[in-house]
Design a protein around this motif. Structure first.
Motif, PDB file in Angstrom:
ATOM      1  N   GLY F  28      37.331 -11.169  66.613  1.00 26.40           N
ATOM      2  CA  GLY F  28      37.716 -10.950  65.219  1.00 26.40           C
ATOM      3  C   GLY F  28      36.525 -10.510  64.392  1.00 26.40           C
ATOM      4  N   LEU F  29      35.469 -11.261  64.509  1.00 26.63           N
ATOM      5  CA  LEU F  29      34.265 -10.964  63.736  1.00 26.63           C
ATOM      6  C   LEU F  29      33.768  -9.561  64.073  1.00 26.63           C
ATOM      7  CD1 LEU F  29      32.287 -11.996  61.750  1.00 26.63           C
ATOM      8  CD2 LEU F  29      30.971 -13.029  63.604  1.00 26.63           C
ATOM      9  N   GLN F  30      33.742  -9.280  65.389  1.00 25.83           N
ATOM     10  CA  GLN F  30      33.253  -7.962  65.810  1.00 25.83           C
ATOM     11  C   GLN F  30      34.059  -6.864  65.149  1.00 25.83           C
ATOM     12  OE1 GLN F  30      33.147  -7.625  70.077  1.00 25.83           O
ATOM     13  NE2 GLN F  30      31.051  -8.383  70.112  1.00 25.83           N
ATOM     14  N   ARG F  31      35.389  -7.050  65.167  1.00 27.19           N
ATOM     15  CA  ARG F  31      36.232  -6.007  64.574  1.00 27.19           C
ATOM     16  C   ARG F  31      35.815  -5.763  63.137  1.00 27.19           C
ATOM     17  NH1 ARG F  31      42.356  -7.510  66.521  1.00 27.19           N
ATOM     18  NH2 ARG F  31      42.106  -6.903  68.701  1.00 27.19           N
ATOM     19  N   VAL F  32      35.740  -6.880  62.394  1.00 23.07           N
ATOM     20  CA  VAL F  32      35.400  -6.741  60.973  1.00 23.07           C
ATOM     21  C   VAL F  32      34.084  -5.991  60.836  1.00 23.07           C
ATOM     22  CG1 VAL F  32      34.834  -7.978  58.886  1.00 23.07           C
ATOM     23  CG2 VAL F  32      36.633  -8.843  60.402  1.00 23.07           C
ATOM     24  N   ILE F  33      33.092  -6.462  61.586  1.00 20.89           N
ATOM     25  CA  ILE F  33      31.766  -5.857  61.424  1.00 20.89           C
ATOM     26  C   ILE F  33      31.816  -4.367  61.704  1.00 20.89           C
ATOM     27  CG2 ILE F  33      29.454  -5.767  62.398  1.00 20.89           C
ATOM     28  CD1 ILE F  33      29.622  -8.749  62.836  1.00 20.89           C
ATOM     29  N   SER F  34      32.404  -3.996  62.849  1.00 24.38           N
ATOM     30  CA  SER F  34      32.326  -2.565  63.200  1.00 24.38           C
ATOM     31  C   SER F  34      33.105  -1.743  62.179  1.00 24.38           C
ATOM     32  CB  SER F  34      32.853  -2.330  64.614  1.00 24.38           C
ATOM     33  OG  SER F  34      34.062  -2.996  64.786  1.00 24.38           O
ATOM     34  N   LEU F  35      34.232  -2.272  61.727  1.00 30.93           N
ATOM     35  CA  LEU F  35      34.976  -1.527  60.705  1.00 30.93           C
ATOM     36  C   LEU F  35      34.113  -1.312  59.471  1.00 30.93           C
ATOM     37  CD1 LEU F  35      38.705  -2.465  60.233  1.00 30.93           C
ATOM     38  CD2 LEU F  35      37.637  -0.289  60.751  1.00 30.93           C
ATOM     39  N   VAL F  36      33.602  -2.430  58.958  1.00 33.73           N
ATOM     40  CA  VAL F  36      32.844  -2.348  57.708  1.00 33.73           C
ATOM     41  C   VAL F  36      31.683  -1.381  57.866  1.00 33.73           C
ATOM     42  CG1 VAL F  36      31.382  -3.640  56.138  1.00 33.73           C
ATOM     43  CG2 VAL F  36      33.498  -4.655  56.981  1.00 33.73           C
ATOM     44  N   SER F  37      30.948  -1.547  58.973  1.00 32.41           N
ATOM     45  CA  SER F  37      29.749  -0.707  59.104  1.00 32.41           C
ATOM     46  C   SER F  37      30.166   0.754  59.197  1.00 32.41           C
ATOM     47  CB  SER F  37      28.985  -1.106  60.356  1.00 32.41           C
ATOM     48  OG  SER F  37      29.375  -0.302  61.434  1.00 32.41           O
ATOM     49  N   LEU F  38      31.262   1.013  59.905  1.00 32.78           N
ATOM     50  CA  LEU F  38      31.692   2.412  60.016  1.00 32.78           C
ATOM     51  C   LEU F  38      32.028   2.965  58.641  1.00 32.78           C
ATOM     52  CD1 LEU F  38      33.891   3.136  63.118  1.00 32.78           C
ATOM     53  CD2 LEU F  38      31.984   4.414  62.202  1.00 32.78           C
ATOM     54  N   LEU F  39      32.766   2.156  57.868  1.00 30.15           N
ATOM     55  CA  LEU F  39      33.122   2.628  56.523  1.00 30.15           C
ATOM     56  C   LEU F  39      31.854   2.942  55.739  1.00 30.15           C
ATOM     57  CD1 LEU F  39      36.109   0.288  55.778  1.00 30.15           C
ATOM     58  CD2 LEU F  39      36.146   2.764  56.056  1.00 30.15           C
ATOM     59  N   GLY F  40      30.899   2.006  55.819  1.00 32.64           N
ATOM     60  CA  GLY F  40      29.642   2.236  55.107  1.00 32.64           C
ATOM     61  C   GLY F  40      29.001   3.537  55.556  1.00 32.64           C
ATOM     62  N   LEU F  41      28.963   3.704  56.881  1.00 32.21           N
ATOM     63  CA  LEU F  41      28.335   4.914  57.421  1.00 32.21           C
ATOM     64  C   LEU F  41      29.032   6.148  56.876  1.00 32.21           C
ATOM     65  CD1 LEU F  41      26.248   6.001  59.304  1.00 32.21           C
ATOM     66  CD2 LEU F  41      27.906   5.932  61.149  1.00 32.21           C
ATOM     67  N   ILE F  42      30.375   6.084  56.865  1.00 30.90           N
ATOM     68  CA  ILE F  42      31.120   7.259  56.400  1.00 30.90           C
ATOM     69  C   ILE F  42      30.738   7.574  54.963  1.00 30.90           C
ATOM     70  CG2 ILE F  42      33.417   8.020  55.733  1.00 30.90           C
ATOM     71  CD1 ILE F  42      34.459   6.761  58.265  1.00 30.90           C
ATOM     72  N   VAL F  43      30.682   6.524  54.147  1.00 31.56           N
ATOM     73  CA  VAL F  43      30.290   6.761  52.748  1.00 31.56           C
ATOM     74  C   VAL F  43      28.946   7.470  52.709  1.00 31.56           C
ATOM     75  CG1 VAL F  43      29.590   5.641  50.626  1.00 31.56           C
ATOM     76  CG2 VAL F  43      31.581   4.792  51.880  1.00 31.56           C
ATOM     77  N   ALA F  44      27.989   6.915  53.459  1.00 31.87           N
ATOM     78  CA  ALA F  44      26.647   7.511  53.451  1.00 31.87           C
ATOM     79  C   ALA F  44      26.725   8.967  53.869  1.00 31.87           C
ATOM     80  CB  ALA F  44      25.744   6.735  54.402  1.00 31.87           C
ATOM     81  N   GLU F  45      27.539   9.228  54.899  1.00 31.56           N
ATOM     82  CA  GLU F  45      27.573  10.596  55.419  1.00 31.56           C
ATOM     83  C   GLU F  45      28.261  11.532  54.443  1.00 31.56           C
ATOM     84  OE1 GLU F  45      27.403   9.637  60.161  1.00 31.56           O
ATOM     85  OE2 GLU F  45      29.333   9.820  59.146  1.00 31.56           O
ATOM     86  N   VAL F  46      29.228  10.998  53.717  1.00 34.27           N
ATOM     87  CA  VAL F  46      29.842  11.845  52.687  1.00 34.27           C
ATOM     88  C   VAL F  46      28.784  12.244  51.672  1.00 34.27           C
ATOM     89  CG1 VAL F  46      31.425  11.855  50.753  1.00 34.27           C
ATOM     90  CG2 VAL F  46      32.161  10.927  52.937  1.00 34.27           C
ATOM     91  N   LEU F  47      28.001  11.261  51.245  1.00 34.78           N
ATOM     92  CA  LEU F  47      26.912  11.567  50.304  1.00 34.78           C
ATOM     93  C   LEU F  47      26.007  12.638  50.901  1.00 34.78           C
ATOM     94  CD1 LEU F  47      25.954   8.017  49.012  1.00 34.78           C
ATOM     95  CD2 LEU F  47      27.210   9.818  47.835  1.00 34.78           C
ATOM     96  N   PHE F  48      25.681  12.425  52.159  1.00 39.02           N
ATOM     97  CA  PHE F  48      24.766  13.349  52.834  1.00 39.02           C
ATOM     98  C   PHE F  48      25.352  14.757  52.839  1.00 39.02           C
ATOM     99  CE2 PHE F  48      22.644  14.753  56.905  1.00 39.02           C
ATOM    100  CZ  PHE F  48      21.416  14.928  56.287  1.00 39.02           C
ATOM    101  N   LEU F  49      26.628  14.831  53.217  1.00 38.90           N
ATOM    102  CA  LEU F  49      27.291  16.133  53.272  1.00 38.90           C
ATOM    103  C   LEU F  49      27.214  16.802  51.910  1.00 38.90           C
ATOM    104  CD1 LEU F  49      28.953  18.187  54.765  1.00 38.90           C
ATOM    105  CD2 LEU F  49      30.993  16.911  54.172  1.00 38.90           C
TER     106      LEU F  49
END
Lengths: 112, 89, 781, 158, 104, 510
Positions: F28-49
């Motif tokens: 459960g914890l793993q799921r949450v973490i990977s989801l959250v981090s991915l979302l964060g990454l996506i945000v960062a990458e949108v900024l980057f783009l």
């Protein structure tokens, strides 16, 4: 020197490929090991041949062999090791699950 | 002077390596091969020692030590394998 | 004008809503669809005046890609508008009809969604003046028809028909797309009107013929022209309203509609004339002839549709005023009476439970109103006076006669035309007279379908058919109205020029009239002798039809691809690697070939004896591994020796760190090897067949040799640039490390090391998972 | 006994480690220091007259090295003769030693001296199985081994 | 002076190594072959390493113990390895040379 | 922060993976973490783009060592958008994985999540790095995690399929390594921008070796990208693991190969692309046909899709082989479209298998009645793949065809059109075997939320179509940027760098 070196590299590649083309996982691993040896040796040849000048900064010495090549090979060796190890384990497990150590997809006629 | 002698010694050792390799090739038994490998390692150690004399650098001694260890490990491993099969026990 | 876009958007949006109606209101989707179509009609009608004045309504939007000339450009001129009116009008009637036609079990929401989707797409086809968008909507109609034909997808035949229809029209669509794109690349625009304006440029362009052929491919497949006609009869597995709507009134007309649109561009070229007219004629004859043979009424109507479409196509081929007029007129007429006939057949089927003409007869008493409707439509299609069919037939004959006067050889055209019309008369009679007159024959085994004695259906099914029949009659009696409001604008729009004409019922004893009478007489005679005719046809029946070709092609495709794939994708690693290596060798050989002679370095570094021995031993050891690869343990030991020698070599090349790492890795590898070896089969593997080994050996040698040459080549050439100086100079002062290699690893190229460590970690994870997980379950310890 | 030697050497190495200089002088120094230390703590170690035995040990080592060289030469001659004339033998050597350490040492010594090689120890640990390269007289060989190696070892043992 | 000793040691060691290899190659059966490497080679390496250490002590008057460690290590391990292999060979029942006298 | 954006896509997943390793066993914890981090990454990458949209070439010198001595990360429009794509695909796959029985908790507990992060790290690294050896390293990271994922769970078939996959890719890696070595041997540098300066200056043997190296590299990338004579490992490998994994592979893994082709082909070998172009176009055409023919006769759904991967890659390679701005733009657009669609199709296939409990189309059937939503989604996706309007596929094919015609490559363009037809054929085969017809067995209810990922992707595909204009503009700009190698040289080495001298400014970078 270059000639023999190149020859050695070539041999390692050739033999490696030949072994990879065989039909047992074991031979495949052997081949891969040889291939990676070959690749490393090849890179070693890229920094030209210098003997007795290890790239350790020592006072008074200005000539060294190309250290970059060595760094690259070092990385390559370690990576190669990781992959080989994984491949070995995989071949073992595949044998345990499938009852033969063939490298092909479909079951053998008479499993080993 | 030492360098030149070392050079000749290297040739001799190289020759003895050929002999070892011949044994490695011929076998006939696995044990023979393992033995040959062991000897090869030992020869390599001496090659390195001579080489470091030849090139006048002490940078190679660590490698030398390690090879000594490895040769031993290899021999033991094969021996164990021959004795028990499984080497992890 | 913005309203135009809504004509297309409205049905499409409505389509999305249609399935969402709650299940309880089972008729809701139907009424919804009817209402939407009706409002579309109203919307269209609102453009009537300006169209009548001959000024088209335009709308365009710089979307999605004007720089490609791809933009949503709609234009409702007389032609498009008139056709749109037909689409929407008949659409409304069909929806109404379908509400009562479908049984309660059917997923109505889906049905009407598809129907509306189609309507929107079709409207798009007829209204868009940007060719690419036309193609887009064109494909959409194919998709919608696919879904509708396969509506009863539990039936194998329905699936078959749908699939076939999609494939054939799909091919056509791609052809059309290619043609249009070429046209764009040639002319630099997708805009229809501009293209028509620059028709002569198009005709002068070297790509003219390919463009023509590709576009015609699209047209012929869509309008079921010979030799692509065969998908239409199979499409009849769709619910009857669908057949009436898509496969007689509108979708199949998209092809001829496009002909009408573009024939100003191509008209006058020999290729155009010959291809279009001959194909049209062939289709017409074949369709009419085949229609008579069919016993299933829907199949009969399908073939009749084919032949009528052929007729229209042919007319466009001639490209004269009269021809265009006749074609345009006939399109509208045919839409009316053929849709009507379909609906009637639907009613009959609904009431009696069969569509087989041999099992039907004398229903007139049972269902008089239906009989009347059927009569109007059938006679119209037969070309009987005072009905709309007669008028267009007259125009058709006029054109034919005109052509015939060009010379003796040209007499063939009228002759064939008459032949076709006679058959047309016959099958029309069969639908009308055969079904409703004669002694009452009503099939008995289908009683469960028709528990009650058959009678006229509810108004919901009668009204649409009735309306269509009425149209036939009215147009037949007072053509002027239609002419003024629909025909003239349409024809003028098609021709992009105004010319005067009058459609009248009586213009004296002209040749065309005589021909018509002749046709009818012959038709009656032939109809009375229809049994003999049937026997004749049976005698000359050929088994080799387009269907067999299609099926054969399909199976052939599957079979051949299957064979090929099994050959390539045979699951043998050897082959996979072999191909890869061979490609590589070829590439390297190609590149290295020119310098093979000069590849040797000019001077070599001196080599001392013992180094030679070391290298030779290495080579020997490598070969030894191959030699011994049968006896696994020996092979492992030999590999060990290779590792030892290589690390020795590293030392020779003054790379102590490498030697160290190499040795450590080597030893661990060996131990791993032994660990695994014990768990692998012990006996020597049986070696692969000789020819494999031979080819592998050759390949490997070539591979090794080339690598060797490349290495030599490198040592022969000088580096233009060298990083090492920088490292040797900066490593101590700037990075503060004496061991340059380590400095590079941790500082200059630290990122590589990061990746390297990651790799090790991943390998560990993977191996662990491999050992712990079996078949997705954890191994119980 | 051997244990103590090991300890002492270990202490010496430790010393080298501490002074961070692996040189002969330091090793020797460390050895002496270690010896002193052990002398002080001999109660704790429960061991007497280590230093007497040290003498025996040195003597043993001397003998061993001597044999090593000489026998090596013999073997060299043996091998390098154009025509091999060797009389290999496999024989058992009854043991009087108890401690494993002693037996191991003996075995190793035998292995190291050319011409003889310990192949195995009998399960009951009363005999060594020895392979000899070239023996004129079995008994003679056995006696010499017992004389030269086993006795001093036994002395060291108790 | 030291140089001379070193050189001599070197030569002797090399000689031993050569002998051992010849033995390995020449001798008739596994057990006899064991003899060469396990000691001649060991001794040879010992000599050569000694030579090296001497040489470098002479060159850079700083005596490094690594060689000695190596020597010690080899001397300890060689017989163990040999023992192991010999045991293995016997377990696998490798044949003895025909004129071996096997005492019960 | 903004300055460090370029390195984030590599470091962030690594950090996440390590974190995940710490809380192993707690799914459960793993799921949450990977989801959250991915979302964060996506945000960062949108900024980057967003930042990259200005046409800037972001350069990140690791350890502030001057190029070409240290490792350099460089990002342009293409790489930025590829990063985003990869993360989105990963997000979809992971979200889907939560409900996917075929994956199962056991796999998740055994490092499914960390491995996904690792593979993402490798992929991003490959997209970002400006150093060719470093590229090799990232390839290894990616491949090794892909090996692990392919064999994760160790079903008999998985393991079997894993071996050829491993073998071929391993072979490729070795060649990659050697090629890099040779490259260094000839030019003496590893930095791509720097290489682009050096390569034109080579002649004689060196030039020949250089060309050989180039072809070797192309073969390697060809293996990873699975083009015609090198693709055989793919259709066996991809269907083996659970749907979520093969979806990510089908979406992203092969693109890395193509991306590298573009990058290396344009930047490093910008000089001699004539021959390369010819080869690539021919190879592309062959891949289209052979791949789609392979697909036509399959009945095992994900295997069928895998064959489509090959044929679609063919389009990309063909468009790339034109080496014109239009061609590259087409390739970029196609890549966007097809990454998304393919991933969604794999996920849909997973759901289909899940519902019917079959992976053979012939044994499915009647899914239309069980899962109308899924049917709709598949219909859109499938037609989009086949290039029917009005979805992204149509425009993607359109740009490719236009580019092909402009270059007068009639034969290949014709092949492209025909391939479109065959694609339609096989897609509709899936439709009418699996969705139409009678039920052939019990159907279980799928995990409805799993649709979300498919929905996400499909909506992306539709978006591409609706906003064709801006996207296509973007693609064109990206292509133009790719072709302007000088810009990269300026950005990485500084103004006025030549093959033999570096500007002083760069030297003082540290």
């Amino acid at each position: 020197m270059e000639l023999l070196m190149a020859l050695a590299v070539g041999t390692l590649f050739g033999t490696g490929l030949y072994l990879c083309l065989r039909r047992r996982t074991f031979q495949l691993v052997l081949g891969m090991v040889l291939l990676s040896h070959g690749a490393n040796l090849l890179i070693l040849n890229m920094g030209r041949i210098r003997r007795g000048l290890p790239p350790l900064v020592t006072d008074g010495v200005t000539e060294y062999t190309d250290p970059l090549v060595q760094a690259l090979i070092l990385t390559a060796i370690v990576i190669g090791f990781g992959v080989t190890a994984f491949l070995l384990v995989l071949s073992m497990r595949s044998y345990q699950e499938n009852g033969d150590d063939s490298v092909n997809i479909e079951q053998e006629e008479q499993p080993h | 002077m030492t360098q030149t002698v070392a050079n000749y010694c290297l040739v001799v050792v190289a020759f003895s390596m050929i002999l070892c390799f011949w044994r490695l090739w011929r076998g006939p038994s696995i044990a023979d091969r393992a033995l040959a490998l062991d000897t090869l390692a030992v020869n390599l150690v001496s090659v390195i020692a001579l080489m470091s004399i030849l090139f006048g650098t002490t940078a190679y001694f660590d490698a030398l030590l390690v090879i000594a260890v490895i040769g031993f490990l290899g021999t033991v491993a094969v021996g164990k394998y021959l004795l028990k099969g499984d080497i992890i026990d | 004008m913005i309203g135009l876009i809504w004509i297309i958007l409205l049905p499409m949006l409505a389509a999305m809503v249609a399935p969402l109606w709650p299940k309880r209101w089972r008729n809701a989707p139907g009424w919804w669809a009817t209402a939407v179509s009706a409002s579309v009609v109203a919307l269209l009608a609102s453009f009537g005046p300006s169209i009548h004045k001959g000024e088209p309504v335009r709308f365009s939007l710089p979307w999605p890609a004007p720089e490609f000339g791809v933009q949503l450009a709609l234009g409702a001129d007389g032609w498009g508008w008139g056709f749109a009116l037909v689409v929407a009008g008949i659409g409304t009637l069909i929806c109404l009809y379908a509400v009562h036609y479908l049984s309660d079990k059917e997923p109505r929401g889906r049905f009407f969604a598809y129907l509306l989707l189609f309507e929107g797409a079709m409207l798009g086809v007829v209204l868009s003046s940007n060719l690419l968008f036309l193609v887009v909507f064109w494909e959409l109609t194919s998709v919608a028809s696919f879904l509708l034909i396969g509506f009863w997808h539990q039936q194998e035949r329905a699936r078959y028909g749908a699939y076939k229809a999609l494939l054939i029209t799909g091919i056509g669509g791609l052809g059309l797309l290619a043609g249009v794109v070429m046209l764009y690349l040639a002319m630099g625009t997708f805009d229809l009107y501009e293209l028509i304006a620059r028709a002569d440029e198009v005709q002068a362009h070297p790509w003219f013929v390919p463009i023509l052929v590709l576009i015609l491919l699209g047209v012929f497949t869509k309008s079921a022209q010979f030799p692509f006609h065969f998908w239409l009869p199979d499409a009849m597995t769709a619910p009857t309203p669908v057949s009436a709507y898509l496969h007689s009134a509108t979708m199949v007309k998209a092809g001829v509609f496009l002909l009408g649109r573009i024939h100003p561009i191509f008209r006058g070229r020999e290729e155009w004339f010959w291809i279009v007219t001959t194909v049209g004629m062939a289709t017409m004859l074949l369709g009419a002839y085949a229609a008579v043979r069919k016993t299933d009424l829907k199949a009969l109507l399908a073939y009749s549709t084919i032949s009528q479409l052929g007729l229209i196509t042919m007319l466009y081929g001639f490209g004269t005023h009269t021809a265009a007029l006749a074609a345009t007129f006939h399109i509208f007429n045919h839409a009316a009476f053929k849709a009507g006939l379909f609906l009637v057949v639907g009613i009959v089927d609904h009431e009696t439970g069969t569509r087989d003409k041999r099992r039907l007869g004398g229903l007139a008493k049972a269902m008089p109103i239906t009989m009347v409707i059927c009569g109007a439509c059938a006679l119209a299609s037969a070309g009987v006076p005072l009905l709309n069919g007669f008028l267009s037939k007259e125009l058709f004959y006029t054109e034919m006669v005109e052509v015939g006067t060009r010379g003796w050889v040209w007499m063939i055209w009228p002759a064939l035309a008459i032949g076709g019309s006679i058959f047309t008369f016959v099958y029309s009679m069969e639908v009308f007279h055969g079904v409703f007159f004669g002694q009452l024959r009503m099939h008995d085994t289908h009683q469960e379908h028709a528990p009650h004695k058959p009678h006229d259906p509810g108004w919901g099914m009668l009204v649409p058919a009735g309306l269509l029949a009425t149209v036939c009659v009215l147009v037949g009696l007072w053509p002027g109205v239609l002419e003024g409001w629909l025909l003239k604008p349409a024809v003028w729009a098609v021709w992009q020029q105004v010319f005067d004409f009058h459609v009248v019922i009586w213009h004296g004893f002209t040749t065309p009239l005589i021909l018509s009478i002749l046709t009818m007489v012959a038709g009656v005679v032939l109809y009375l002798q229809r049994h003999r005719l049937g026997q004749v046809q049976e005698r000359f029946a050929w088994s080799f039809t387009a269907h067999t070709i299609y099926d054969g092609a399909l199976n052939g495709l599957i079979g051949s691809t299957d064979w090929l794939t099994n050959k390539l994708q045979n699951g043998r690693l050897r082959q996979y690697l072999w191909w890869a290596a061979a490609t590589l060798v070829a590439a390297m050989l190609y590149a290295a070939a020119p310098v093979l002679g000069t590849i040797l370095p000019s001077q070599f570094t001196t080599i001392s004896g013992w180094e030679t021995v070391l290298l030779l031993l290495l080579i020997a050891a490598a070969v030894g591994v191959v030699w011994r690869n049968g006896e696994r343990l020996s092979a492992v030991i030999t590999v060990g020796s290779v590792g030892l020698l290589i690390s020795g070599l590293y030392l020779v090349m003054s790379a102590p760190d490498l030697a160290l790492t190499q040795l450590l890795v080597e030893s661990v590898t060996i131990i791993l090897f032994l660990f695994v070896l014990w768990r692998l089969p012990q006996e020597a593997p049986k070696s692969s067949p000789r020819r494999h080994r031979a080819s592998d050996a050759v390949l490997s040698i070539a591979f090794g040799g080339l690598i060797c040459l490349l290495v030599l080549g490198v040592s022969a050439s000088k580096q233009l640039w060298a990083l090492p100086e920088y490292f040797t100079q900066t490593s101590l002062p700037e990075a503060g490390g004496r061991n340059i290699v380590n400095v590079i690893l941790v500082d200059f190229r630290g990122f590589d090391t990061l990746g390297e460590i990651t790799v090790l970690g991943i390998a560990a994870l993977g191996a662990f998972a491999l050992l712990r997980l079996r078949n997705g379950k954890e191994r119980d310890r | 006994m051997l244990g103590h030697l090991m300890i002492n050497v270990f202490l010496a190495l430790l010393w080298c480690l501490l002074v961070e200089e692996f040189s002969g002088k330091q090793f020797l120094l460390g050895y002496l220091v270690g010896a002193g230390l052990m002398f002080v703590l001999r109660r704790l170690l429960g061991e007497t007259c280590y230093f007497h035995k040290l003498k025996v040990l040195v003597k043993l080592i001397g003998v061993f090295v001597y044999d090593l060289v000489v026998a090596n030469l013999q073997v060299a001659l043996l091998i390098c003769r154009p025509r091999l004339r060797i009389r290999p033998a496999l024989f058992h050597l009854p043991l009087e030693l108890e401690s494993d350490a002693a037996i191991t040492t003996l075995a190793n010594m035998i292995s190291l001296t050319p011409g003889t090689l310990t192949v195995d120890v009998t399960p009951d640990r009363r005999c060594l199985v020895i392979h000899a390269l070239d023996v004129a007289d079995l008994e003679d060989t056995k006696r010499s081994i017992k004389e030269r190696f086993e006795r001093p070892l036994r002395e060291l043992e108790q | 002076m030291i140089e001379w000793i070193a050189t001599i040691l070197m030569v002797v060691g090399t000689a031993f190594i050569l002998v051992s290899s010849i033995g390995l190659a020449r001798l008739p059966d596994f057990y006899t072959r064991m003899h060469g490497p396990t000691k001649a080679a060991t001794l040879g390496v010992g000599f050569i390493l000694g030579a090296a250490s001497l040489h470098f002590t002479a060159a850079t008057d700083h005596f490094s113990i690594r060689e000695l460690l190596a020597i010690a290590f080899i001397f300890i391990t060689a017989p163990v390895g040999a023992h192991m292999l010999a045991k293995a060979g016997r377990a696998k029942g490798l044949p003895f040379d025909k004129n071996t006298t096997i005492e019960k | 922060m903004n300055a460090h954006l370029p390195v984030l896509p590599i470091v962030w997943p690594l950090a996440t993976a390590v974190l995940l390793l710490f809380c192993r066993g707690r799914v459960g914890l793993q799921r949450v973490i990977s989801l959250v981090s991915l979302l964060g990454l996506i945000v960062a990458e949108v900024l980057f783009l967003q930042r990259m949209l200005t046409g800037e070439i972001a350069v990140y010198k690791l350890g502030a060592w001057p190029a070409p001595f240290g490792i350099v990360l460089m990002a342009d429009r293409l790489s930025a958008v590829m990063l985003l794509l990869a993360s989105v695909t990963a997000l979809a796959a992971i979200w889907y994985a939560f409900g996917d029985q075929s994956l199962g908790e056991a796999r998740e507990r055994h490092h499914f999540h960390p491995l996904m992060q690792f593979i993402l790290m490798g992929v991003n690294g490959a997209f970002l790095t400006g150093d060719i050896f470093n590229l090799f390293v990232w390839y290894e990271v990616m491949l090794l995690s892909s090996y692990c994922l392919i064999t994760l769970g160790g079903g008999a078939r998985q393991l079997r399929a894993g071996i050829p996959y491993l073998a071929v890719n391993l072979f490729g890696s070795t060649i990659f390594l050697s090629a890099v070595g040779l490259l260094y041997g000839v030019t003496g540098s590893l930095n791509m921008a720097h290489l682009s300066l050096i390569t034109p200056g080579l002649e004689g043997t060196a030039a020949a070796v250089m060309q050989a190296t180039g072809l070797m590299l192309m073969v390697v990338f060809g293996i990873k990208a699975a083009v015609f004579p090198l693709y055989f490992w793919l259709p066996d490998g991809y269907p083996a693991p659970p749907a979520a994994i093969s979806a990510f592979f089908g979406g992203v893994a092969t693109k890395v190969g193509v991306y590298s082709m573009i990058r290396v082909g344009t930047l490093v070998f910008g000089g001699q692309t004539a021959l390369l172009g010819e080869v690539l176009m021919a190879v592309g055409a062959l891949s289209m046909l052979i791949g789609v023919w392979g697909a036509v006769c399959q009945t095992e759904i994900r295997r069928l899709l895998s064959f489509h991967v090959v044929s679609q890659i063919g389009y990309l390679v063909f468009a790339l082989g034109l080496f014109t701005e239009a061609g590259l733009a087409a390739a970029v657009f196609y890549m966007l479209h097809y990454t998304i669609v393919k991933c969604s199709l794999f996920l849909i296939a997973g759901v289909m298998e899940r519902i019917s409990g079959q992976n053979n189309l012939k044994k499915m059937g009647g899914l239309m009645e069980t899962a109308p939503v899924l049917a709709t989604l598949f219909f859109i996706g499938g037609l989009s793949l086949a290039g029917l309007p009005p979805w992204s596929g149509f425009f993607a094919k359109f740009v490719v065809i236009v580019a092909g015609f402009q270059e007068r490559q009639y034969l290949y363009t014709f092949v492209a059109v025909v391939t479109g037809f065959f694609t339609l054929f096989s897609m509709m085969k899936i439709w009418h075997l699996a969705f139409w017809g009678e039920k052939k067995g019990p159907h279980e209810r799928p995990w409805r939320l799993g649709y979300l990922s498919v929905l996400l992707l499909v909506s992306f595909s539709v978006t591409l179509a609706v906003w064709f204009k801006p996207v296509n503009n973007f693609a064109r700009q990206a292509a133009a940027q790719l072709l302007d190698t000088q810009a990269y040289v300026r950005a990485v080495l500084g103004e006025g760098a030549t093959a033999t001298t570096l500007p002083a400014a760069n030297k003082e970078a540290r």
